[in-house]
Design an enzyme around this catalytic site. Structure first.
Site, mmCIF file in Angstrom:
data_model
loop_
_atom_site.group_PDB
_atom_site.id
_atom_site.type_symbol
_atom_site.label_atom_id
_atom_site.label_comp_id
_atom_site.label_asym_id
_atom_site.label_seq_id
_atom_site.Cartn_x
_atom_site.Cartn_y
_atom_site.Cartn_z
ATOM 1 N N LYS A 13 0.832 -1.213 0.000
ATOM 2 C CA LYS A 13 0.000 0.000 0.000
ATOM 3 C C LYS A 13 0.864 1.259 0.000
ATOM 4 C CE LYS A 13 -1.932 -1.155 3.910
ATOM 5 N NZ LYS A 13 -1.231 -2.431 4.211
ATOM 6 N N ARG A 161 11.170 -0.718 11.104
ATOM 7 C CA ARG A 161 10.071 -0.494 12.039
ATOM 8 C C ARG A 161 10.102 -1.523 13.164
ATOM 9 N NH1 ARG A 161 4.918 0.192 8.124
ATOM 10 N NH2 ARG A 161 4.006 -1.086 9.785
ATOM 11 N N ARG A 172 -0.440 -8.972 13.130
ATOM 12 C CA ARG A 172 -1.010 -7.976 12.210
ATOM 13 C C ARG A 172 -1.840 -8.659 11.122
ATOM 14 N NH1 ARG A 172 4.485 -5.099 10.933
ATOM 15 N NH2 ARG A 172 3.366 -4.162 9.187
HETATM 16 P P1 AP5 Z 1 4.902 -1.616 1.788
HETATM 17 O O1 AP5 Z 1 4.502 -0.837 0.595
HETATM 18 O O2 AP5 Z 1 5.693 -0.953 2.842
HETATM 19 O O3 AP5 Z 1 3.613 -2.364 2.379
HETATM 20 P P2 AP5 Z 1 2.351 -1.774 3.169
HETATM 21 O O4 AP5 Z 1 1.132 -2.391 2.579
HETATM 22 O O5 AP5 Z 1 2.413 -0.283 3.260
HETATM 23 O O6 AP5 Z 1 2.631 -2.479 4.553
HETATM 24 P P3 AP5 Z 1 2.590 -1.924 6.034
HETATM 25 O O7 AP5 Z 1 3.386 -2.887 6.867
HETATM 26 O O8 AP5 Z 1 2.953 -0.477 6.100
HETATM 27 O O9 AP5 Z 1 1.085 -2.099 6.348
HETATM 28 P P4 AP5 Z 1 0.417 -2.151 7.685
HETATM 29 O O10 AP5 Z 1 -0.964 -2.037 7.250
HETATM 30 O O11 AP5 Z 1 0.703 -3.311 8.548
HETATM 31 O O12 AP5 Z 1 1.150 -0.959 8.502
HETATM 32 P P5 AP5 Z 1 0.680 0.525 8.852
HETATM 33 O O13 AP5 Z 1 1.858 1.388 8.882
HETATM 34 O O14 AP5 Z 1 -0.489 0.899 8.026
HETATM 35 O O15 AP5 Z 1 5.719 -2.911 1.254
HETATM 36 C C1 AP5 Z 1 6.323 -3.812 2.167
HETATM 37 C C2 AP5 Z 1 7.708 -4.235 1.627
HETATM 38 O O16 AP5 Z 1 7.525 -5.015 0.452
HETATM 39 C C3 AP5 Z 1 8.614 -3.056 1.233
HETATM 40 O O17 AP5 Z 1 9.934 -3.356 1.588
HETATM 41 C C4 AP5 Z 1 8.461 -2.979 -0.311
HETATM 42 O O18 AP5 Z 1 9.671 -2.556 -0.920
HETATM 43 C C5 AP5 Z 1 8.160 -4.416 -0.690
HETATM 44 N N1 AP5 Z 1 7.190 -4.530 -1.790
HETATM 45 C C6 AP5 Z 1 6.078 -3.769 -2.001
HETATM 46 N N2 AP5 Z 1 5.405 -4.189 -3.088
HETATM 47 C C7 AP5 Z 1 6.106 -5.266 -3.578
HETATM 48 C C8 AP5 Z 1 5.928 -6.125 -4.709
HETATM 49 N N3 AP5 Z 1 4.883 -5.974 -5.537
HETATM 50 N N4 AP5 Z 1 6.836 -7.126 -4.896
HETATM 51 C C9 AP5 Z 1 7.900 -7.279 -4.044
HETATM 52 N N5 AP5 Z 1 8.130 -6.479 -2.975
HETATM 53 C C10 AP5 Z 1 7.233 -5.479 -2.743
HETATM 54 O O19 AP5 Z 1 0.140 0.310 10.343
HETATM 55 C C11 AP5 Z 1 1.019 -0.020 11.381
HETATM 56 C C12 AP5 Z 1 0.234 -0.134 12.680
HETATM 57 O O20 AP5 Z 1 -0.365 1.137 12.992
HETATM 58 C C13 AP5 Z 1 -0.932 -1.128 12.684
HETATM 59 O O21 AP5 Z 1 -0.521 -2.433 12.977
HETATM 60 C C14 AP5 Z 1 -1.834 -0.520 13.770
HETATM 61 O O22 AP5 Z 1 -1.346 -0.826 15.073
HETATM 62 C C15 AP5 Z 1 -1.666 0.965 13.537
HETATM 63 N N6 AP5 Z 1 -2.655 1.527 12.596
HETATM 64 C C16 AP5 Z 1 -2.411 2.112 11.393
HETATM 65 N N7 AP5 Z 1 -3.544 2.506 10.797
HETATM 66 C C17 AP5 Z 1 -4.543 2.157 11.649
HETATM 67 C C18 AP5 Z 1 -5.955 2.283 11.593
HETATM 68 N N8 AP5 Z 1 -6.583 2.829 10.534
HETATM 69 N N9 AP5 Z 1 -6.678 1.786 12.638
HETATM 70 C C19 AP5 Z 1 -6.081 1.239 13.711
HETATM 71 N N10 AP5 Z 1 -4.747 1.079 13.827
HETATM 72 C C20 AP5 Z 1 -3.978 1.540 12.801
HETATM 73 MG MG MG Z 2 2.650 1.050 4.838
#
Ligand code: AP5
Ligand code: MG
Length: 217
Positions: A13, A161, A172
């Site tokens: 994402k 992270r 997660r």
């Molecule tokens: P990346 O693009 O970083 O993936 P992402 O989908 O952004 O993953 P996140 O880990 O950020 O998602 P998340 O939902 O767990 O975390 P968030 O920060 O939102 O890609 C991942 C890796 O893969 C990278 O190294 C990239 O280079 C590689 N990659 C990408 N695409 C690829 C491809 N096609 N092929 C190969 N490699 C690829 O949330 C963190 C925490 O915050 C949550 O756990 C929760 O505690 C809290 N939180 C956040 N939002 C909320 C909410 N709305 N409600 C409640 N709690 C929340």
């Molecule tokens: Mg992310």
């Protein structure tokens, strides 16, 4: 244009939101990034959020809804948003619908970036980010052009992270399936859900997303 990117942790994402935002003049709204900034600021809300994030659970609806509600009122939001990691529960999706209506904005569609669970641990444990500008990388799938140096700003310090470890990733993923996957029918019922195969290369996923966005302009 306003769109939601849905998908599991590590699904791509953030990577895709960053690639789309300049081309379409949209602003990436990552609640994860906002909560990490709150945690780094040392505020009470930030400290409480950090404990929940480090455990791989979801921060309360009340906190994230308030953060998004306030952010949407800022002037740079006029051209539209890419919601990244929000909404994540049905209550958040309903709150987003209500606040968009109240602010006279329209949510155009939600896109599921679909990636099966067995890809996720490798995606997440290989991720690292530039400590200066936040550009994202992966040890195997997205290496900097010059080893040890950020492509975007040239900095040489990278960060990982605290929630990017195997145990927390599994928590997660559980939260994703239990609390966020029910949003897919929420958007599908109103004909607003699109699907992209997130197992393709990063550039191919971007091409599919661009085709979707172009088809609605
Ligand atoms: P990346 O693009 O970083 O993936 P992402 O989908 O952004 O993953 P996140 O880990 O950020 O998602 P998340 O939902 O767990 O975390 P968030 O920060 O939102 O890609 C991942 C890796 O893969 C990278 O190294 C990239 O280079 C590689 N990659 C990408 N695409 C690829 C491809 N096609 N092929 C190969 N490699 C690829 O949330 C963190 C925490 O915050 C949550 O756990 C929760 O505690 C809290 N939180 C956040 N939002 C909320 C909410 N709305 N409600 C409640 N709690 C929340
Ligand atoms: Mg992310």
């Amino acid at each position: 244009m306003n769109l939601v990117l849905l998908g599991p942790p590590g699904g791509g994402k953030g990577t895709q939101a960053k690639r789309l935002q300049d081309k379409y003049g949209l602003v990436q709204l990552s609640t994860g990034d906002m909560l990490r900034a709150a945690a780094a600021s040392g505020s009470d809300v930030g400290k409480r959020a950090k404990a929940v994030m480090d455990a791989g659970q979801l921060v309360s609806d009340e906190i994230v809804i308030a953060i998004i509600d306030e952010r949407l009122d800022q002037p740079d939001m006029a051209s539209g948003a890419i919601f990244d990691g929000f909404p994540r529960t049905l209550a958040q999706a309903e709150a987003l619908d209500a606040m968009m209506a109240r602010k006279g904005k329209k949510l155009d569609f939600a896109i599921e970036i679909r990636v099966p669970d067995d890809y996720i641990v490798e995606r997440i444990t290989g991720r690292f980010t530039c400590g200066k500008c936040g550009a994202g990388y992966h040890e195997k799938f997205q290496q900097p052009k010059v080893a040890g140096q950020c492509d975007s700003c040239g900095a040489t310090a990278f960060v990982r992270r605290p929630d990017d470890n195997v145990e927390t990733v599994n928590k997660r993923l559980e939260a994703y399936h239990a609390q966020t996957a029910p949003l897919l029918p929420h958007y599908d019922k109103r004909g607003a859900l699109k699907l992209v195969d997130g197992t393709m290369d990063i550039a191919d996923v971007t091409r599919e997303l661009e085709a979707l966005l172009d088809s609605t302009r």
